[in-house]
Structure formats: C-alpha cells, structure tokens
Design a protein around this motif. Structure first.
Motif, short mmCIF file in Angstrom:
data_model
loop_
_atom_site.label_atom_id
_atom_site.label_comp_id
_atom_site.label_asym_id
_atom_site.label_seq_id
_atom_site.Cartn_x
_atom_site.Cartn_y
_atom_site.Cartn_z
N LYS A 782 0.83 -1.21 0.00
CA LYS A 782 0.00 0.00 0.00
C LYS A 782 0.87 1.26 0.00
CE LYS A 782 -3.99 -2.13 2.31
NZ LYS A 782 -4.90 -2.08 3.48
N ASN A 783 1.98 1.21 0.71
CA ASN A 783 2.87 2.37 0.71
C ASN A 783 3.45 2.62 -0.68
OD1 ASN A 783 3.67 3.98 3.23
ND2 ASN A 783 3.44 1.91 4.05
N THR A 784 3.77 1.56 -1.39
CA THR A 784 4.31 1.72 -2.75
C THR A 784 3.30 2.36 -3.67
OG1 THR A 784 5.73 -0.22 -2.43
CG2 THR A 784 5.34 0.51 -4.69
N ARG A 785 2.07 1.91 -3.61
CA ARG A 785 1.02 2.49 -4.45
C ARG A 785 0.75 3.94 -4.06
NH1 ARG A 785 -3.46 -2.46 -4.75
NH2 ARG A 785 -2.13 -3.92 -5.93
N ALA A 786 0.74 4.20 -2.76
CA ALA A 786 0.50 5.58 -2.32
C ALA A 786 1.62 6.50 -2.77
CB ALA A 786 0.35 5.62 -0.80
N ARG A 787 2.85 6.02 -2.73
CA ARG A 787 3.97 6.85 -3.18
C ARG A 787 3.91 7.14 -4.67
NH1 ARG A 787 7.11 4.18 0.91
NH2 ARG A 787 7.64 2.49 -0.52
N GLU A 788 3.37 6.19 -5.44
CA GLU A 788 3.20 6.45 -6.88
C GLU A 788 2.26 7.62 -7.11
OE1 GLU A 788 1.88 2.84 -8.60
OE2 GLU A 788 3.82 1.81 -8.43
N VAL A 789 1.16 7.64 -6.34
CA VAL A 789 0.23 8.77 -6.45
C VAL A 789 0.91 10.06 -6.01
CG1 VAL A 789 -1.97 9.69 -5.62
CG2 VAL A 789 -1.75 7.24 -6.11
N GLN A 790 1.67 9.99 -4.92
CA GLN A 790 2.38 11.17 -4.45
C GLN A 790 3.37 11.69 -5.49
OE1 GLN A 790 3.81 9.46 -0.70
NE2 GLN A 790 2.65 11.00 0.42
N HIS A 791 4.08 10.79 -6.15
CA HIS A 791 5.05 11.20 -7.15
C HIS A 791 4.37 11.90 -8.33
CE1 HIS A 791 8.10 9.47 -4.83
NE2 HIS A 791 8.05 8.21 -5.29
N ARG A 792 3.22 11.38 -8.73
CA ARG A 792 2.48 12.01 -9.82
C ARG A 792 2.03 13.42 -9.44
NH1 ARG A 792 -2.23 8.06 -11.43
NH2 ARG A 792 -2.68 9.82 -12.80
N ILE A 793 1.57 13.57 -8.21
CA ILE A 793 1.17 14.90 -7.76
C ILE A 793 2.38 15.82 -7.66
CG2 ILE A 793 0.09 16.18 -5.88
CD1 ILE A 793 -1.53 13.67 -5.23
N ASP A 860 10.06 4.77 11.44
CA ASP A 860 9.96 4.15 10.12
C ASP A 860 9.40 5.10 9.08
OD1 ASP A 860 10.96 1.86 11.20
OD2 ASP A 860 9.00 0.96 11.59
N ASP A 861 8.52 6.01 9.50
CA ASP A 861 7.86 6.89 8.53
C ASP A 861 8.49 8.27 8.48
OD1 ASP A 861 6.03 4.96 7.81
OD2 ASP A 861 4.62 5.50 9.41
N MET A 862 9.70 8.40 8.94
CA MET A 862 10.34 9.72 8.92
C MET A 862 10.51 10.25 7.51
SD MET A 862 11.08 11.21 11.78
CE MET A 862 12.46 12.26 11.35
N GLU A 863 10.74 9.36 6.54
CA GLU A 863 10.94 9.81 5.17
C GLU A 863 9.68 10.41 4.58
OE1 GLU A 863 9.98 5.95 2.45
OE2 GLU A 863 12.03 6.13 3.22
N ASN A 864 8.53 10.06 5.12
CA ASN A 864 7.27 10.59 4.62
C ASN A 864 6.86 11.87 5.34
OD1 ASN A 864 7.00 8.29 2.97
ND2 ASN A 864 6.11 7.13 4.67
N GLU A 865 7.69 12.37 6.22
CA GLU A 865 7.33 13.55 7.00
C GLU A 865 8.27 14.71 6.71
OE1 GLU A 865 6.81 12.75 11.11
OE2 GLU A 865 5.80 10.86 10.77
N ARG A 866 8.70 14.82 5.46
CA ARG A 866 9.54 15.96 5.09
C ARG A 866 8.75 17.25 5.17
NH1 ARG A 866 8.39 17.58 -0.09
NH2 ARG A 866 7.10 16.20 -1.33
N VAL A 867 7.43 17.17 5.10
CA VAL A 867 6.57 18.33 5.29
C VAL A 867 5.71 18.08 6.51
CG1 VAL A 867 4.72 19.72 4.32
CG2 VAL A 867 6.52 18.85 2.84
N VAL A 868 5.80 18.95 7.50
CA VAL A 868 5.06 18.80 8.73
C VAL A 868 3.87 19.75 8.70
CG1 VAL A 868 5.16 19.03 11.23
CG2 VAL A 868 7.11 18.11 9.99
N GLY A 869 2.67 19.22 8.89
CA GLY A 869 1.49 20.05 8.88
C GLY A 869 0.76 20.06 10.19
N GLN A 870 1.45 19.73 11.28
CA GLN A 870 0.80 19.66 12.58
C GLN A 870 0.76 21.03 13.22
OE1 GLN A 870 2.64 16.68 14.98
NE2 GLN A 870 2.72 15.18 13.35
N VAL A 871 -0.19 21.18 14.14
CA VAL A 871 -0.30 22.44 14.86
C VAL A 871 0.95 22.68 15.71
CG1 VAL A 871 -1.65 23.67 16.60
CG2 VAL A 871 -2.81 22.27 14.90
#
Length: 999
Positions: A782-793, A860-871
């Motif tokens: 699922k992470n691989t498929r989600a990253r494909e969508v992210q790359h397209r965006i 494990d998910d640090m690579e997916n948090e290059r953009v932080v949107g938390q309060v």
C-alpha cells in the motif's frame, strides 16, 4: 560566589537554541559588541603550527628529554652555597639546578610536598624531604621553631596534586589551638577532627572537585591516578588512604556550598540553614522583593504575563541509586538545604501512595518509560525528578526527589509544589511537563492531600500547564493548541525543553552516584546542580544578548507579515476577517470553543484523488491538443510558451537520470524528436511575425537551428526560442511589430495567474494525500502504491512551479519592475508548500530522527514527514505566511473551497500568534536584563549587610569575614558593570528599531 569568573568566555546555553548561530550571521554587527569567537581566532591565528612541522624536530625533542635524566650543566656546584658535587634535585621546582642536602631542606621549608631525587652515582632515585631531615612546624612563621613542639604521627600522610607524601609534622603547644585548626590554617584538610594523621591539601581537593563537576572524573579514579603518580611500578606503593580521601572530598564539597551562600555569618551556624537556601537562584526570573520593579503588582491583567514564573519539570531514569547496606548509617549533611527536598517528610508522604499507578499519557513515550523502570530489582531508586526555570534552565530550589516506581502523581505533585510554594506574591505560574495534559487534569483535586505547607498560593486560573514543543508533536492533536507554547500569552520564544539539556549535564554522574549511599548521592547531585546553575548564571550576559539580537529582526519581520496579511484579507473579504478575529477571541476565553489553530479533518482519500486526476486527463483529451497551431500571432506565442514548458519538463527528466537504461534512452530520444519538430515549426512561423530576425545571426551560440554549421550539437531542451520577452528592448522594437510584445505580455500574465491557481490546487491535493497516507496507509504494498500517487502529484506541482517562474520572468523582462510584482512575486523554493505546512531541513530531520530513537518513537515513517502540517510543528516561530495563498489573484478562488478557507483562517491565527510571541520575547528580554542588573545590586548590598549579623571576638576571623564580603560584593558589581556595558549598544539599537517598527 567566590568561583572564578571568566568574563570573556562565559558559557552560553546550547539550547536555544538551536540554529541561532546561522541566524546571527545575517544580523548586522552592533557597535561596541565584541564577538569572542573572532577575537580568539585573531589571537591564535599565528600560534598554530602544523603537526607536520613538529615532526621535523621530534628527534631533537627526544634528545632534550634524555638530557633531563642526567645531572645537566650544573653538576659541579650547589645552586645555593656552591658546595662541590651536589647530589639532590627537585622535580617540582625549575629543573636544571642541583642542591646539597642542607640547601635543599632550607629551600623547601615552605614547599614540603615537593618530590625530590638523589643521585646515587648512576642515576637519580626518589627520596623524600622527611628522610633528608625536613620537619614542618605548624602555627609559627618560617624558620622559627616551637619550644613546646609536639611531634605528629610518624606515618603522617598528606595528599597533594603531585602524589601522596609522608611528612614529618610538629604541632604547636604554645597556644591552645587544636591540631585540626593548625592544619586548616596552612591549607591542609584533616581527614578527622580528632587526632588527624592524614590530610589533603585544599588545592588537590579543589582540583578533584572541579574535575568531577566539569569532567565527571570520580574521586576513586583521581586517587588511583595519584597513587600511580607516586609510584607507577607498584613496588613501593603508598599506604591506602582512599576512604579518607573520599571523606575529605565530600566534606570539602559541602563546606564550599555553605561558604558560597554566606552561612559563616549566621549566628546560628550551619545548622540554622533554611530549606533551599544553598541553591543558586535564577537572577533573570521574577523574584519578589529582589529584582521586580516598584508597583509591579498593579500592572493591568493583560500585562501580568511580564511577571509570570515559568518552570519545567521532568523525570530522569538514568540517575538511579543501588541498594547499599550502609545507607541507614550514613548521615545527610544538608537535608533539604539545596535542590533535593528533605527526604524524611518526602518519604513519609510517598509511602501512603505505594500502589499508585504511573501517570498515564497519550503519547508514545510510555514504552520507553516502562523499559527504563521495569528493571528495578536491587535499586533503591529508579531515577529522580526535578524542575528548572523554563527560560534560563536553572535548577529550582527544593525541586529534586527520588522516584521509587516511575513518574507517579504523588512524586510529581510533591516536588512541583515544594519548588513553587515559596514564590509568594507572584500572580501567574506556567509549568511545562511532557505529560502535562494528563498530570494537570485533576491536580487541584489532589492538592488537599499534600502537606499544608505545600499548598500553592496561586488561584486555579493563575496556573497553566504546557507541554514542551518537541514532545507536543507526539501528543494527540486535541492537546496541541491548549498546551502549546506557541499559543500561550507570555511564553515568548520559550520551548520548554530545557530539562533535556540539564539531564545531559547530570547523566555523566549517573554511574558514580548509583554506587553511593543516599546521603552522599544527594549531596553530590546537589553540588552538580549548583555547578550547572553557576555556569548558566555567568552565561546570562551572552545568552540574553544573543537572544535579543535574534528576537529584534524576527519581531519586526513577523509584525510586518501580519500587517500585510491582515490588510490583504480585509481588502478582499472583511467579513471573513471579522469572523476569524471573533473565533480567536472566543477560543482564548474558552478552550472548549472551536480551535482556531486546528485544521478540520479532510475526508479526501487516495481513491478520490486518483479519480479527480483521471477526470482532468479525460477533459484535456476531449479538448484535443492543448493549443491549436495556427499562423495567428496568438497561436505563434502560445506555441512558444508550450515549447518552453516542454523544454523545462524534458530538461528536468533528463537531469534526474543518473544512468539511463535502454528504455529510458529511447523515451528521451522520442521526446526530443517531437520537441525538435515543434521548434522547427516555430522557426518557420517566427520568420513571418518577427521579420528580419534570424536566430543564427542574432546569437551564434544558438546551434539548435537546422541551418547551423556548428560541430557541437546542442540538446533541443536547451534551445533558445527568442520570443519577444527574451530580446532586449531595442531588439523588441526592431523585430516585433504590430504589438507582438504586448500580446505576449497578456499571454504571460494569464499564464502566471493560471499556473499559480494550478499550483495551489496541486498543493492542496498533495497535502490531503500526504496526511491521509501518514494516518492510514501501512504495509509495503500500500505504501508503494500511495507513493506512486504522491510522485504524480509532485510532478504536477513541479510543472506548475516551473511554468509560473517562466511566465513571471518573462513579464519582468517585458514590463520591468512595477506594482504588478506585488501580486505576482518571485516564487522561491520555500514558497511552494501548502497552508500550515513547513518543510523540514536536513538538520531538523536528523535531529528528529535521533530524538525519536532516544525517546522510543517510531522512526519508520520519517521519510514521509519531510513536510510537517501539525499544529505543534517544531520551528513554528520561524515560519512566514505564504504569499501564494494571500494574493488578490488567489484569495477569491481559495475562499470558495471550505477546506482552503479554514486553512487560511488557521494560517492567519498562527501568524498572529507568531507576532505576539516574538513581541513578548523582545519585551521579556528587556525586562530580564533589568532584573539581572537589579539582582546584582541587591546581592552586593546583601553581602555587605551580612557583616552586621556576626561580630566574633577573634580578630583573624573578623578580618576574614570582612574580606570575603568585600570580595563578593565587588564581584557582583563587576558582573553588573560588565554586562551593562555589553548590552548597552544592543539595547539602544533595539529601542530605536522597535520604535520605528511600531510607528
């Protein structure tokens, strides 16, 4: 304090701070402020000799060392009486001279602890001054002997920094002075007050004391080193005085603490020491009747935060204590006099809550806590907890206590109230705790169970619990805004993580203090806390100045940002701005109201995003080609913009391929062929609309044209089209008739506006997708498929970004500077992000990774948090509002989307909070500087007034007391004078800049 003060090398806290050095580099230097680093570099730039140079001389060095093994050049006559063939030398005096026995003994009457050697005909062998006939006479001037002398023990030992010595001592019986007093008055500390036989010099005790505080060197290791220094072979090992030395070091540590706090002036003696009075207070925090201005109690409620006390508490499970059989027999030298609470009342209170569970938390630190506390077998305590002031990180008096099981509410309640119960007169209190959201919930209900003297003098509404900034990110989102420093009035730029820095300074003592009995351990850690507080106190001069230099420009910048942002919103949608202000005021009055800093949850899923993207592709396919290639002027210019967009995309794709596969190479060649055909078609039309213009003759560096004769082919993606915006003004008038440049101007403006809207759309999509993935997507597939969508965006974001930059640059060439740049600004890389997002730099990513590993948080998910949107994002105070979301061209479109409209509200509320925090920081720093100077003045007067408390009959003692008070008072005034001069230029400049910014 009588510790040495190096005013040119004061310590500054590693905390703050955090990347402040790089920000300071951009601030103009202020006159009168000296930078220590520059001076040091200049001072030593000519003294550094490369090691390679020294290698050429090392044989010579070795020969000189070997010469020292012999008798040297002065072997013929005694250096004192010229007697022939002297046989003795001293290793602690200047080497080279030789002495006869009589001269050596006479010379060392005041240096009885030097190491001497005797020449035996072949080499020097070690001897002693006692063996040569030297006897130390106490209580008499040098050279005079006591007629009623009393020989000391024949094995009298003195421990010094150069080894362990056997000394012949004569005590005096002329006056009735105890042996211990005679030893103390020559600087020798007796191991026992009754018939002492072992001493340590005060210099060696001071030496081991500082090495322990600064370098974590244990007394055991230091003493063993002295043994090896005395005899490194083990053949003539001195008697073991380790227990006596450890006892003397402990006594020395204790006496230095009571001396520094003026206990010698109290008629009641050391036993009359008040609880917490040996602790070093923070002179920059509010202290009623000491450093607060007259009438501070009467300030209006909206300004009461200026005199608010902010404290931080935390627990440490690395400073454990093991069970020891002698712990019941070991006395406590200072029960509750410094930083540790009195263990008697503390234990009596804790024993009623032995079955209480640890404080629950909504974060992932609980796993680490259990890991550190589950192995409690054989331990007297599993750790300790304490408090420090939040802004300056000094340990608070009476705030430290042992933990028996973990972070239980009974322990933390007792220590918290013990530390702040004495702050009578203050009106507000803020406490930072990593699990403050859980601990503070029922605090006031637990208050009656505490001892009466620990009940807080504050009202319920006057105490506010917060969570440190880094820890807050791992809390549930509902905790973010109510417990955030970013949105708390009066917090300034405090982050609440100061205890983590303090633990780093204490953890080095963990292995040694774990082996100590409780009383010794408490005294050692008390002294370590005092050392930390003193170093931080002497670093306030540089710390406050550094913070002020950082705060001034950021306060001005954030003030300008919020003014511009509010003006833009008021001009476009005044009703929406009014609604924002009302929402923010309602939440500040009642935290149960809707959170203005919290984005609503989006119901956008990855499947929906993929559907939207597919529908967009379908619409473009139904419309046919993007542009209709016609021979009209508009079609010609549109064709040029299309080619430039394709060139940028192709250039990006080619540059991103490190090593092309055969399939990738084929794809690139096919794309280049299509693009080359379009360029050739553009050239044909260009001859029609730009008559007389020949790109081959205009710039011979352009070799992409088919007619070029160059042997160096240029890639088609780098071909320059020479549209009107790419020509100079004179060439545009010459080669672009019939308003061709004006037509491109209109096309470029539309292109820039459209690409900016597309960029916003794709950024919103990316933001929703990233948040959904982080929250819901798990597993490799699922992470691989989600990253494909992210790359397209990401590709769409990049394409819109490049298109906008190209259109904006073309407009700048066509129009030149003007008001249009207010709407269509230069797009920086940092601007390309969604609302309420902040891109982490590599340094921050590495820091978060290390901290998460240490605190047991999933990495494990640090690579997916290059953009932080938390309060609660770290670094919120250094963000700036993104202009792409607040231009007049985009605000109207953004307000049509409910999620974007709410995001704009959050962005505005955060920008307003940033402005308030930076303004508070400047005001607080100004107030803290004033407090520090006033404290120094008060402390100087306090030292002078101590003389009136005690009038001893002993003239020698009276003179010593008067000398010490004068020295300490002068030191306080010297500190104040030095810091006032250091701050003067910065404070003056601050007031000027601040006044201009607020006009």
């Amino acid at each position: 304090m009588d510790m040495d003060v190096d005013m040119d090398n004061m310590d500054m806290d590693a905390r703050d701070e955090d990347a402040s050095g790089s920000r300071l580099a951009s601030i103009p230097a202020l006159p009168g402020i000296q930078v220590v680093a520059k001076e040091s570099a200049k001072r030593y730039q000519n003294s550094d000799v490369p090691l390679a140079t020294w290698l050429d001389y090392r044989d010579e060095y070795l020969d000189d060392l070997m010469c020292l093994e012999g008798r040297g050049n002065y072997q013929q006559a005694c250096a004192g009486c010229n007697a022939p063939f002297p046989n003795f030398r001293c290793k602690d005096c200047t080497l080279g001279a030789l002495w006869c026995q009589a001269c050596l003994v006479k010379r060392h009457s005041q240096s009885p602890l030097h190491i001497v050697e005797m020449w035996n005909g072949l080499f020097f062998q070690q001897s002693t001054l006692m063996a040569l006939g030297l006897r130390v006479q106490l209580s008499h001037p040098p050279g005079r002997f006591c007629p009623t002398k009393e020989p000391g023990h024949k094995f009298f030992a003195v421990i010094d920094a150069n080894g362990i010595h056997s000394i012949a001592v004569n005590f005096c019986r002329c006056v009735h002075v105890e042996h211990r007093t005679q030893l103390l008055r020559i600087g020798w500390w007796p191991a026992t007050p009754l018939e002492p036989q072992t001493c340590a010099t005060m210099s060696v005790l001071q030496h081991v004391h500082l090495l322990n505080l600064q370098g974590n060197i244990t007394g055991y290791s230091f003493y063993r080193a002295l043994e090896y220094q005395t005899d490194n072979t083990g053949l003539h090992r001195p008697s073991d005085h380790l227990p006596a030395f450890m006892l003397m070091a402990r006594e020395w540590r204790h006496m230095k603490m009571v001396k520094h706090t003026g206990r010698a002036f109290d008629p009641g003696g050391i036993k009359a020491t008040a609880p917490g009075s040996l602790a070093i207070p923070c002179r920059a925090c509010p202290l009623p009747n000491i450093n607060l201005p007259h009438g501070w109690e009467n300030v209006p409620p909206e300004r009461a935060w200026l005199y608010m006390l902010m404290v931080t508490m935390d627990a440490n499970f690395r400073l454990r204590s093991k069970l020891r059989g002698l712990q019941s027999k070991d006395p406590t030298l200072m029960p509750g006099w410094a930083y540790f609470v009195n263990n008697g009342p503390y234990s009596d209170f804790i024993k009623d809550y032995v079955d209480q569970d640890e404080i629950r938390t909504c974060v992932g630190f609980q796993a680490l806590l259990n890991m550190l506390t589950k192995k409690s077998k054989g331990l007297h305590t599993t750790g300790l907890a304490t408090m420090s002031c939040t802004r300056h990180q000094l340990f608070r008096p009476l705030s430290m206590g042992d933990l028996q099981k973990g972070e239980r509410q009974c322990n933390m309640d007792y220590l918290f109230t013990s530390s702040v119960a004495g702050t009578v007169g203050l009106r507000q209190l803020a406490v930072s705790y990593d699990v403050g959201c859980q601990w503070f919930t029922n605090f006031w209900r637990r208050m009656p169970s505490l001892p009466a003297h620990l009940h807080l003098p504050f009202s319920v509404s006057a105490v506010k619990a917060l969570v440190p900034k880094f820890h807050l990110q791992s809390h549930e989102e509902k905790c973010h805004s109510p417990f955030s420093f970013n949105f708390f009035r009066g917090a300034g730029r405090a982050e609440g993580e100061g205890m983590e820095h303090n633990w780093d300074m204490l953890n080095g003592h963990g292995p040694s203090t774990a082996e100590m009995v409780p009383g010794h351990r408490w005294e050692t850690l008390d002294d370590c806390c005092g050392w930390v507080n003193w170093r931080k106190t002497m670093g306030l001069g540089n710390l406050l100045l550094k913070r002020l230099l950082v705060a001034i420009p950021h306060a001005i910048q954030t003030c300008n940002d919020i003014v511009a942002l509010t003006s833009s919103l008021r001009a476009e949608n005044p009703d929406e701005l009014t609604a924002m202000e009302n929402e923010l005021q309602a939440w500040e009055a009642d935290k149960s109201k809707p959170d203005p800093y919290r984005l609503p949850k989006s119901n956008v899923t990855l499947t929906q995003v993929r559907l939207v993207m597919a529908e967009e592709e379908k619409v473009r396919a139904e419309e046919g080609a993007t542009y209709v290639h016609d021979v009209s002027a508009g079609a010609f210019l549109l064709l040029g913009t299309e080619i430039q967009n394709l060139q940028q995309t192709l250039h990006h794709e080619v540059s991103g391929l490190q090593k092309q596969t055969l399939l990738q190479t084929t794809f690139v060649v096919e794309w280049q062929t299509v693009l080359l055909k379009r360029v050739q078609h553009f050239r044909k039309i260009q001859h029609i609309y730009m008559p007389g213009f020949n790109p081959r003759y205009y710039n011979n560096t352009d070799v992409s044209d088919s007619n070029s004769n160059s042997n160096t082919p240029m890639m088609v993606e780098n071909t320059k089209l020479y549209m009107p915006s790419e020509l100079s003004a004179s060439n545009r008038r010459k080669f672009c008739p019939n308003g061709l440049a004006s037509l491109e101007d209109r096309i470029r403006f539309a292109e820039a506006s459209d690409s900016l809207e597309d960029l916003q759309h794709h950024l919103r999509t990316r933001s929703f997708t990233n948040k959904f993935k982080i929250a819901n997507v798990t597993g490799q597939r699922k992470n691989t498929r989600a990253r494909e969508v992210q790359h397209r965006i990401d590709d769409k974001v990049r394409a819109s970004e490049l298109q906008y930059r190209q259109a904006q640059e073309a407009l700048k060439q066509l129009r030149g500077p003007g008001d249009w740049e207010i709407t269509l600004k230069v797009l920086e890389k940092s601007d390309v992000r969604a609302l309420n997002e902040r891109e982490l730099n590599q340094e921050e990513q590495d820091k978060q990774y290390r901290l998460r590993q240490r605190l047991g948080i999933n990495v494990d998910d640090m690579e997916n948090e290059r953009v932080v949107g938390q309060v609660a994002a770290v670094g919120e105070g250094y963000r700036r509002p993104l202009w792409i979301w607040f231009t007049s061209a985009s605000t109207a479109e953004a307000m049509n989307d409910p999620l974007t409209r709410q995001a704009i509200r959050v962005e505005w509320a955060k920008a307003k909070a940033r402005t308030a925090r930076w303004e508070e920081e400047v005001i607080l720093l100004d107030e803290e500087m004033r407090r520090v100077l006033q404290f120094c003045d008060w402390k100087a007067k306090w030292w002078r007034n101590l003389l009136s408390l005690r009038t001893p009959d002993d003239n020698m003692l009276s003179e010593g007391l008067a000398t010490y008070t004068a020295q300490q008072a002068a030191q306080e005034l010297d500190i104040a004078q030095n810091w006032e001069a250091k701050w003067k230029a910065a404070v003056t400049r601050r007031r000027i800049m601040w006044a201009r910014a607020r006009q």
